[in-house]
Design an enzyme around this catalytic site. Structure first.
Site, PDB file in Angstrom:
ATOM      1  N   GLY A 228      30.883   4.468  -2.026  1.00 45.88           N
ATOM      2  CA  GLY A 228      31.579   5.055  -0.883  1.00 45.88           C
ATOM      3  C   GLY A 228      31.553   6.565  -0.980  1.00 45.88           C
ATOM      4  N   SER A 229      32.545   7.192  -0.357  1.00 45.16           N
ATOM      5  CA  SER A 229      32.527   8.651  -0.270  1.00 45.16           C
ATOM      6  C   SER A 229      33.048   9.293  -1.563  1.00 45.16           C
ATOM      7  CB  SER A 229      33.348   9.098   0.939  1.00 45.16           C
ATOM      8  OG  SER A 229      34.644   8.585   0.832  1.00 45.16           O
ATOM      9  N   GLU A 248      29.070   5.055  -6.987  1.00 41.86           N
ATOM     10  CA  GLU A 248      27.843   5.369  -6.239  1.00 41.86           C
ATOM     11  C   GLU A 248      28.306   6.099  -4.996  1.00 41.86           C
ATOM     12  OE1 GLU A 248      24.788   4.674  -7.285  1.00 41.86           O
ATOM     13  OE2 GLU A 248      25.384   3.498  -9.022  1.00 41.86           O
ATOM     14  N   LEU A 249      28.162   7.435  -5.001  1.00 38.10           N
ATOM     15  CA  LEU A 249      28.802   8.240  -3.956  1.00 38.10           C
ATOM     16  C   LEU A 249      27.762   8.937  -3.073  1.00 38.10           C
ATOM     17  CD1 LEU A 249      31.550   9.675  -6.332  1.00 38.10           C
ATOM     18  CD2 LEU A 249      31.620   7.559  -4.980  1.00 38.10           C
ATOM     19  N   CYS A 282      23.313   7.355   1.855  1.00 33.46           N
ATOM     20  CA  CYS A 282      23.740   8.311   0.827  1.00 33.46           C
ATOM     21  C   CYS A 282      22.595   9.240   0.443  1.00 33.46           C
ATOM     22  CB  CYS A 282      24.262   7.570  -0.394  1.00 33.46           C
ATOM     23  SG  CYS A 282      23.205   6.218  -0.863  1.00 33.46           S
TER      24      CYS A 282
END
Ligand code: NAD
Length: 471
Positions: A228-229, A248-249, A282
């Site tokens: 996500g963010s 995992e950004l 991303c």
């Protein structure tokens, strides 16, 4: 009125009085209504996950592998339904939705293969007199139940990147999908149960972030896998307690176009990387750094490729670019473009959630729009004079997921590889390139840990030692 869809709590389908609409961002229709879990439901899921872990961790490899192969077969069997769900909940264009189902099948199949590769080491332990007669067996075991939190942009495949490795090692789990896109995850829950994974080990519960926040600190989960963010991810890591954490950004990925690049090929790849899934990736191409001697030609190539994109209805199999996740998200991006302080040479137009593919030219790399993640179909073009200057611009970002460089010079590739602070460098390709077996993840603000089934398995397991005294 349509019945709200229940969620899956420890293998049982449960309804609740609190529901959320799932809105098709293109048609603005409510396509479904989904029950959401309360904090109590999430805590109950933690209890089920802890109880079921005693069973899942003893499942033999061949059973775990068989279950994963059955999941892959059922995903294929329900492909059309899944594609329709991805289009309806996220506004994803048909060809990308179909590609996501293919990738989900691949991710699960690779997880099945990796289940067979979990091995150990025998260590003699007699290097010193004190260890004589002793042997060590070092094996990897699942760390414990998994808490998986996923974003809206690839709701099926990103869930499979967490659940596939979890089943490969024999871990129970709670998956909390994004509230905008819960339908594909609920279908995935049905498939996992039908494939025969112990029901109590399976919880898939849509819930708003504000509700899910409470479960992040629950010590019954041994592993938090969050995609996500960046702001949310780093905050959750602080609250995750003793859990192992993978984040995992996002990022603002860059691609460098050197003077010797194949400009026509690079232009077609940049269009794919900047605008696929309406730029909601991303590793979307955001910053395009172009050698000043080829800047005009490259810019013209990009604009000409962009004109060929078909924009509009995501249900149409020929559409290349559909809506963003919501009208609000598109309006935020539109405002970023308007206030960027840079020249708009294509796009900048918004119709509801549909933002036309947008190119900003001659962008000063220190402008706020270049420094943050736009997460929309927008690319920024900036000229540079020397490769070292381009490397510094890439590294000036607080993020570091992947970067691309187009050149045939091995010397430049080597310099880029040593200079750039990112998780991966793609040569003659865009940073958006990912196949699901790859170790994938970022440095700096873009996260910690790696996905790709083999690497996620390494993260979700711990080493355990058995020492035998041969008396
Ligand atoms: P988001 O951070 O808003 O939400 C992600 C998930 O976190 C959702 O399920 C949300 O409900 C949940 N959440 C939010 N606040 C929470 C809280 N306090 N406690 C528990 N859960 C909470 O992200 P998004 O808008 O859905 O997705 C876009 C972001 O995801 C972008 O930044 C993008 O770059 C990133 N992303 C990264 C990768 C990667 O692999 N690196 C892949 C896809 C997306």
């Amino acid at each position: 009125m349509r019945e709200p869809r229940p969620f899956c709590l420890g293998g049982r389908w449960k309804t609740s009085t609190s529901t959320i609409p799932v809105i098709n961002p293109y048609t603005r229709e409510e396509v479904a209504r989904v029950c959401t879990g309360s904090a109590d439901d999430l805590f109950m899921a933690a209890g089920h996950a802890a109880a079921a872990f005693r069973i899942t961790k003893t499942l033999p490899t061949y059973i775990r592998r068989q279950i994963l192969h059955t999941i892959a077969a059922l995903l294929e069997e329900r492909r059309e339904e899944l594609v329709d769900a991805l289009i309806a909940e996220g506004g994803k264009v048909r060809k990308i939705a179909d590609g996501e189902v293919t990738r989900a099948i691949e991710t699960i199949t690779i997880s099945a293969e990796e289940a067979s590769r979990i091995t150990g080491t025998i260590i003699p332990l007699d290097r010193t007199p004190g260890g004589a007669g002793h042997t060590g067996h070092l094996i990897r075991v699942p760390a414990g139940p998994l808490l998986a939190i996923t974003p809206f942009n690839y709701p099926l495949n990103l869930a499979c990147h967490k659940i596939g490795p979890a089943i490969a090692i024999g871990a129970s789990f709670l998956l909390k999908p994004a509230t905008a896109t819960p339908l594909s995850s609920l279908i995935l829950a049905e498939i996992i149960l039908a494939a025969g994974y112990p029901p109590e080990a399976v919880s898939v519960i849509p819930a708003p972030g504000s509700v899910a926040d409470a479960i992040v600190g629950d010590e019954r989960f041994a592993y938090l896998s969050f995609t996500g963010s960046p702001d949310v991810g780093w905050e959750l890591k602080k609250r995750a307690g003793k859990k192992k954490v993978s984040l995992e950004l996002g990022g603002n990925a860059a691609v460098i176009i050197c003077r010797d690049a194949d400009l026509r090929y690079a232009a077609s790849r940049i269009i794919a990387g900047g605008f696929v899934n309406a730029g909601q990736n991303c590793v979307s191409v955001q910053r395009v750094l172009i050698h000043h001697e080829v800047y005009e030609e490259m810019t013209a190539g990009i604009i000409s490729e962009l004109r060929a994109l078909k924009i509009g209805d995501p249900r149409d199999p020929t559409t290349d670019l559909g809506p963003m996740i919501s009208e609000e998200a598109a309006a935020v991006a539109e405002e970023m473009i308007r206030s960027a302080g840079a020249r708009v040479i294509a796009g900048g137009i918004r119709e509801g959630a549909l933002l036309h593919p947008t190119v900003l030219a001659d962008v000063d790399p220190s402008l706020p729009i270049a420094c943050r993640e736009i997460f929309a179909p927008v690319i920024l073009l900036s000229p540079y004079r020397k490769e070292d200057e381009a490397f510094s611009i890439v590294n000036a970002s607080e993020y570091g997921l992947q970067a691309g460089i187009f050149t045939d010079s091995l010397e430049t590739v080597q310099r880029a590889f040593s200079a750039l602070d990112v998780g991966a460098i793609l040569v003659n390709d865009i940073p958006t390139f990912r196949v699901d077996e790859m170790p994938y993840g970022g440095v700096k603000g873009s996260g910690t840990g790696r996905e790709g089934p083999a690497y996620a398995i390494a993260g979700m397991t711990v080493e355990k030692m058995l020492v035998i005294n041969k008396r």
